[in-house]
Scaffold this motif. Structure first.
Motif, short mmCIF file in Angstrom:
data_model
loop_
_atom_site.label_atom_id
_atom_site.label_comp_id
_atom_site.label_asym_id
_atom_site.label_seq_id
_atom_site.Cartn_x
_atom_site.Cartn_y
_atom_site.Cartn_z
N VAL A 1 47.16 30.38 29.84
CA VAL A 1 46.08 31.17 30.45
C VAL A 1 46.73 32.25 31.30
O VAL A 1 47.57 31.96 32.15
N ILE A 2 46.38 33.51 31.03
CA ILE A 2 46.88 34.60 31.86
C ILE A 2 45.70 35.27 32.56
O ILE A 2 44.61 35.35 32.02
N GLN A 3 45.97 35.71 33.79
CA GLN A 3 44.90 36.29 34.62
C GLN A 3 45.28 37.71 35.01
O GLN A 3 45.96 37.94 36.01
N PRO A 4 44.87 38.71 34.19
CA PRO A 4 45.23 40.10 34.48
C PRO A 4 44.63 40.58 35.79
O PRO A 4 43.49 40.24 36.11
N LYS A 5 45.41 41.38 36.51
CA LYS A 5 44.92 41.92 37.78
C LYS A 5 44.17 43.23 37.58
O LYS A 5 43.38 43.63 38.43
N HIS A 6 44.48 43.92 36.47
CA HIS A 6 43.86 45.21 36.24
C HIS A 6 44.04 45.59 34.77
O HIS A 6 44.63 44.84 33.98
N GLN A 7 43.54 46.75 34.43
CA GLN A 7 43.56 47.22 33.04
C GLN A 7 44.98 47.28 32.48
O GLN A 7 45.21 46.94 31.32
#
Length: 528
Positions: free
Chosen positions: A10-16
């Motif tokens: 599971v990865i949680q992007p901080k922004h675009q």
């Protein structure tokens, strides 16, 4: 959903930029590791298993949940947000501007805007106002090349300018347009006959005019129509801009108890002539469960309000209905626009003369709240039939033309009896859209085969009544294998072409919409 599938990462992007990096890495490595894929996930409230994967989950709720500017120009209010923004938080901000988002789903208190758009969600007011896709102004989408593009409706001259560019957006737009131009008649014939649909890729909605007229300068070409409802299978949304509608505080509620099941379609058809905002529906089982379980409203209302609702419910049942439970109860919401020069009481008389003998305007606030509380509680009430089982979401999205609703429901009841299962039924009557969740024991070894057999028979009944299997909850794992019931081979092939044009390496949420890859029986949860 009824599924349980564990991702590897599971990865949680901080922004675009993080989303772009993830897509770029997978695009680079997919040829060597074809099992790699990215599945965007928001609140995870979808019922079809659309956000489940055994590869990589892209969780947008941790950081990408911002709500941006709310802008009013020329009488139109729009807002922009990130895909992980909670619907209830957006709604709270919109309320300050006296507007709302009409296609709100029942899950609006726990879902996100991104998830709702990805599923092309809908709800009660969608009878008049349509699905989420109808309210999208523009989408920022990271495509297969790892770059993000603003996608919005464009004119023919704008389209001609776009396809001169050498990027993924231009190439996709060109090839999708050519696909539509080549198969225009087949595509229009494939369009489901029901007003609500979230099955497949809606190629029939990309152009709002025929191809020839578009080339002469009429209308727009709109790829947001394919991305909305795509369940993240053709790109990843990073920003969403949507239109809104002014909040309407001047409405009338007409309630129609239907004691003869076969009258249902006739009453709904007549009510539709008055352009209602919504026509909601719940069945006799739901009403009976509410009568037998008075605690159903305690979690939602304060002590005094709950008492008033219960008093209204028992008074209605014992006095107005003479202790007889209606087969269906219809809740019809009208506004000044719908009424015109007519009165609500005049419409009631029309309905009374067209099989709705006990139709009436409900003005008493506790009584109004009572009917809406029962409608909203149908799913929760269904659990109380057998607390050792779980309401199973796999048949809950079938839709038929409203005039076929009664005969469709008769067949549904026969099938529920055949499989010896119980279910409370509710839904959107004006769209002929029923939600019901049969109670099943997921600890039983026989449940997987039962689900497979029930899906086969129930879906076939919907198609038999000129309906579809997928009104607003989308295809996901459960319905993707059954799309051949709704669409012919040529249409399915075009869906596959669309997916491949956007996603040639198949890195975006594979196995949903086309090329089913999850075995339904093997992927089921094992607990209740």
């Amino acid at each position: 959903s009824i599924f349980s599938i564990r991702p590897q990462i599971v990865i949680q992007p901080k922004h675009q930029k993080d989303v772009e990096i993830a897509v770029q890495v997978l695009s680079c490595e997919a040829p060597r590791f074809p099992s790699l894929s990215l599945t965007p996930r928001a609140a995870g409230t979808g019922l079809s298993g659309g956000s489940l994967t055994d590869s990589i989950v892209l969780d947008v709720t941790k950081h990408m949940d911002g709500v941006g500017e709310i802008v009013t120009k020329k009488g139109m209010t729009t807002f922009t947000c990130q895909p992980g923004a909670m619907w209830k938080n957006v709604e709270k901000q919109l309320k300050k501007h006296h507007v709302y988002l009409p296609p709100y789903p029942a899950s609006k208190d726990i879902c996100t805007i991104g998830g709702a758009v990805a599923n092309n969600a809908a709800g009660p007011d969608s009878l008049r106002f349509g699905h989420c896709a109808d309210w999208v102004e523009s989408l920022d989408v990271t495509l297969c090349d790892g770059k993000t593009y603003t996608i919005q409706p464009i004119t023919y001259s704008e389209y001609k300018a776009l396809i001169k560019k050498t990027n993924a957006h231009a190439q996709i737009a060109k090839e999708v347009f050519e696909l539509i131009e080549k198969n225009e008649k087949i595509i229009q014939n494939a369009k489901p006959k029901t007003k609500k649909n979230s099955a497949g890729y809606p190629l029939w909605d990309v152009l709002d005019h025929p191809v020839a007229a578009f080339k002469r300068g009429a209308g727009t070409f709109d790829l947001t129509r394919l991305i909305s409802g795509s369940q993240g299978t053709i790109g990843i949304m990073t920003s969403i801009t949507m239109r809104t509608e002014p909040i309407n505080n001047h409405t009338e509620l007409i309630v129609v108890p239907v004691f003869d099941l076969l009258d249902t379609g006739k009453i709904i058809s007549k009510a539709l002539e008055f352009d209602p905002i919504n026509i909601e529906i719940f069945d006799g089982t739901t009403f009976d469960l509410a009568l037998k379980n008075p605690q159903f409203c305690k979690d939602r209302l304060g002590k005094i309000d709950c008492y008033k609702v219960l008093l209204a419910m028992y008074t209605t049942f014992h006095i107005r209905y003479g202790k007889k439970t209606p087969n269906f109860t219809l809740l019809i919401t009208l506004d000044k626009k719908a009424l015109g020069t007519r009165t609500a009481q005049g419409i009631v008389k029309t309905l009374q003369n067209n099989h709705g003998k006990k139709a009436r305007v409900v003005t008493n606030k506790p009584e109004k709240e009572m009917f809406w509380q029962i409608r909203r509680s149908s799913y929760s009430l269904s659990k109380l039939q057998d607390t050792n089982k779980r309401p199973a979401a796999f048949l809950e999205d079938m839709t038929v033309p409203p005039e076929h609703l009664a005969k469709f429901f008769v067949d549904i009841k026969k099938l529920l009896k055949k499989f010896n299962v119980t279910a409370a039924v509710h839904g959107h009557g004006g769209n002929g859209h029923l939600h019901f969740y049969p109670l099943l024991d997921f600890t039983s070894k026989g449940t997987p085969a039962l689900i497979e057999k029930m899906a086969e028979e129930f879906f076939s009944v919907a198609v038999k009544h000129k309906g579809n299997i997928c009104g607003e909850h989308n295809d996901g794992i459960i319905r993707t294998p059954h799309l051949t019931k709704m669409f012919n081979n040529k249409t399915i092939e075009m869906f596959q072409q669309v997916e491949h044009l956007f996603d040639p390496l198949d890195i975006f949420n594979p196995g949903k919409k086309v090329h089913p890859r999850f075995d339904v029986k093997e992927s089921l949860r094992k607990s209740n």
